[in-house]
Enzyme design. Structure first.
Site, PDB file in Angstrom:
ATOM      1  N   ASP A   1      12.361 -24.750 -76.384  1.00  0.00           N
ATOM      2  CA  ASP A   1      12.869 -26.138 -76.820  1.00  0.00           C
ATOM      3  C   ASP A   1      13.741 -26.641 -75.508  1.00  0.00           C
ATOM      4  OD1 ASP A   1      12.026 -26.086 -79.228  1.00  0.00           O
ATOM      5  OD2 ASP A   1      13.930 -25.350 -80.096  1.00  0.00           O
TER       6      ASP A   1
ATOM      7  N   ARG B   1      15.342 -33.877 -78.771  1.00  0.00           N
ATOM      8  CA  ARG B   1      15.395 -33.515 -77.281  1.00  0.00           C
ATOM      9  C   ARG B   1      15.035 -34.494 -76.018  1.00  0.00           C
ATOM     10  NH1 ARG B   1      17.453 -28.878 -79.157  1.00  0.00           N
ATOM     11  NH2 ARG B   1      16.486 -27.740 -80.835  1.00  0.00           N
TER      12      ARG B   1
ATOM     13  N   ARG C   1       2.146 -33.084 -86.739  1.00  0.00           N
ATOM     14  CA  ARG C   1       2.195 -31.936 -86.209  1.00  0.00           C
ATOM     15  C   ARG C   1       1.297 -30.867 -86.965  1.00  0.00           C
ATOM     16  NH1 ARG C   1       8.087 -30.194 -85.105  1.00  0.00           N
ATOM     17  NH2 ARG C   1       7.286 -28.740 -83.983  1.00  0.00           N
TER      18      ARG C   1
ATOM     19  N   LYS D   1       5.078 -30.452 -80.267  1.00  0.00           N
ATOM     20  CA  LYS D   1       6.712 -30.470 -80.805  1.00  0.00           C
ATOM     21  C   LYS D   1       6.782 -31.802 -81.650  1.00  0.00           C
ATOM     22  CE  LYS D   1       7.667 -26.479 -79.535  1.00  0.00           C
ATOM     23  NZ  LYS D   1       7.937 -25.099 -80.459  1.00  0.00           N
TER      24      LYS D   1
HETATM   25  C1  S3P Z   1      11.866 -22.470 -84.309  1.00  0.00           C
HETATM   26  C2  S3P Z   1      10.858 -22.107 -83.458  1.00  0.00           C
HETATM   27  C3  S3P Z   1      10.243 -22.664 -82.335  1.00  0.00           C
HETATM   28  C4  S3P Z   1      11.370 -23.955 -81.985  1.00  0.00           C
HETATM   29  C5  S3P Z   1      11.854 -24.644 -83.152  1.00  0.00           C
HETATM   30  C6  S3P Z   1      12.698 -23.727 -83.931  1.00  0.00           C
HETATM   31  C7  S3P Z   1      12.629 -21.559 -85.294  1.00  0.00           C
HETATM   32  O1  S3P Z   1       8.902 -23.302 -82.715  1.00  0.00           O
HETATM   33  O2  S3P Z   1      10.690 -24.807 -81.278  1.00  0.00           O
HETATM   34  O3  S3P Z   1      12.657 -25.646 -82.442  1.00  0.00           O
HETATM   35  O4  S3P Z   1      13.640 -21.772 -85.895  1.00  0.00           O
HETATM   36  O5  S3P Z   1      11.835 -20.588 -85.902  1.00  0.00           O
HETATM   37  P1  S3P Z   1       7.715 -22.554 -82.826  1.00  0.00           P
HETATM   38  O6  S3P Z   1       7.695 -21.439 -83.384  1.00  0.00           O
HETATM   39  O7  S3P Z   1       6.801 -23.464 -83.136  1.00  0.00           O
HETATM   40  O8  S3P Z   1       7.536 -22.280 -81.160  1.00  0.00           O
END
Ligand code: S3P
Length: 445
Positions: free
Chosen positions: A326, A405, A129, A353
């Site tokens: 998500d 997920r 990632r 993701k």
């Molecule tokens: C999250 C932000 C999101 C989400 C992740 C949790 C967080 O990611 O997809 O499961 O707790 O700040 P991104 O900020 O990369 O969109």
């Protein structure tokens, strides 16, 4: 934590309506943040309803390695004795972040403005990632990075104190990037400012304020401007973590899809920066009622009553995507059984993701008999009009790619199928929702 164990395949089949009441575990985002901020407050922070999933436990282990004392009482309350802003210790070993992007990116922010060095490692999914999105602003604040090729884990971070306060406009709509910068700003003299063209989940802002940090949120030219005053003195708190809307989402869609279902999901966090899935499902015709709206841990919460409903396809407004980022895998499952076409676009972020969620869900739903077209930035799904999906053949399993997920979404697809859906590995579910299968059984599925 790194899922090097052999995969655990499972077949999910229809077994009658979902009924009764369930309580999903605590919100993952809020749980991470309560451990991190508790570890920076001098004195005891107590947390009830903490999500005890692998991702959050990775954060707890890392905060212990940097000096916090974190224990769990027999009644499930967590106690955190923090070290104070500016006093994190250098971890002696690499911080194993497992599957957790949130732990990694937020902790990189915390370490960046402390005069310590930390190595971050993760599992095969996390190691693919992109970390450049946090490396770039944190480097501007003065931190130094040695990352693997492509800006990925494993990486080494040398923090700096004093760090330089930054004003940064987010190039991607990401609460993780926003939070990393704000957390770095905690131990930085002056004001650290993040500008958000598109609002993302605001748990960090709410909780920073709750812990006594001085933080202002304004609006300029239609963009959110968040200004944090550094060298904060955080006060320990008592935090009740609300139920995770992203976990409730799987049960909400399962109840909508399985005939005869009438399910009450208790204590679901409905922060408007998180809860857009429920609005989209209502637009599709889903009967979802909010009961007893209240506030828990500084977040809006309600019980959700969800009844089986015929669904109609929709065009999902890209503007709501950050508030349900998500939830697209499970929305795609709902779309696969709706009447007509569901169109989604501007979702490139889903490709970075825990897995490439557009490719993974297109492949998985197609294998289960749904009609899916994959585009660069979204999926178009032609639903069955309520007929169950055929399901997967006996010898084929859908690939979860270490993504909790994908596993849970396809489990729900299995409940709404004729022959069941075989999932290649359910072990990643433990990263965010260790009680998923037990609650499915409790609800009668
Ligand atoms: C999250 C932000 C999101 C989400 C992740 C949790 C967080 O990611 O997809 O499961 O707790 O700040 P991104 O900020 O990369 O969109």
């Amino acid at each position: 934590m790194s899922h090097s164990n052999p995969p655990s395949p499972r077949r999910f089949t229809s077994a009658g309506p979902l009924t009764g009441r369930i309580a999903v575990p605590g919100d993952k985002s809020v749980s991470h943040r309560s451990l991190m901020l508790g570890a920076l407050a001098v004195g005891e922070t107590r947390v009830t309803g903490l999500l005890e999933g692998e991702d959050v436990l990775a954060t707890a282990t890392a905060m212990r390695a940097m000096g916090a004392t974190i224990t769990r009482d027999d009644d499930g309350t967590w106690s955190i004795h923090g070290v104070g802003v500016g006093s994190l210790l250098q971890p002696e070993q690499a911080l194993d972040m497992g599957n957790s992007g949130t732990s990694t990116r937020l902790l990189m922010g915390l370490v960046a403005s402390h005069p310590i060095r930390a190595v971050f490692t993760g599992d095969a999914s996390l190691s693919k990632r992109p970390m450049e999105r946090v490396i770039e602003p944190l480097s501007q604040m003065g931190a130094n990075f040695e990352a693997s090729p492509g800006g990925t884990l494993p990486l080494m971070l040398r923090g700096i104190s004093p760090a330089v306060p930054l004003t940064y406009r987010l190039p991607v709509a990401s609460a993780q990037v926003k939070s990393a910068i704000l957390l770095a700003g905690l131990n930085t003299a002056g004001i650290t400012t993040v500008i958000e063209p598109v609002p993302t989940r605001d748990h960090s802002e709410r909780m920073l304020r709750g812990f006594g940090a001085k933080l202002e949120v304004g609006e300029e030219n239609g963009e959110r401007v968040i200004a944090l005053h550094g060298e904060a003195d955080l006060q320990p708190q008592a935090i009740a973590v609300p139920g995770d809307p992203s976990s409730a989402a799987f049960f909400a869609v399962a109840a909508l899809l399985v005939p005869g279902s009438d399910l009450l999901i208790e204590n679901v966090g409905l922060n408007p920066t998180r809860a857009a899935l429920f609005d989209v499902l209502r637009d599709m015709g889903g009967r979802i009622d909010e009961l007893d709206r209240r506030e828990v841990g500084g977040e809006p919460v309600a019980d959700l009553r969800v009844r089986h409903s015929p669904l109609t396809g929709v065009e999902v407004d890209p503007a709501v995507a950050p508030a349900m980022i998500d939830e697209f895998p499970i929305l795609f499952v709902a779309a696969a059984l709706a009447q007509g076409k569901t169109t989604t676009r501007d979702l490139e972020e889903l490709r970075v993701k825990e897995s490439d969620r557009l490719a993974a869900m297109a492949a998985a739903l197609t294998l289960a008999g749904a009609r899916v077209e994959e585009y660069g930035d979204g999926l178009v799904i032609e639903g069955t009009g309520g007929d169950p999906l055929p399901g997967t053949a006996d010898a084929t399993a859908i690939a979860t790619h270490l993504d909790h997920r994908i596993a849970m979404s396809m489990a729900v697809a299995g409940l709404a199928s004729r022959n069941g859906v075989e999932v290649d590995d359910v072990s990643p579910i433990a990263t965010s929702f260790p009680t998923f299968e037990r609650l499915l059984a409790e609800a009668g599925a």
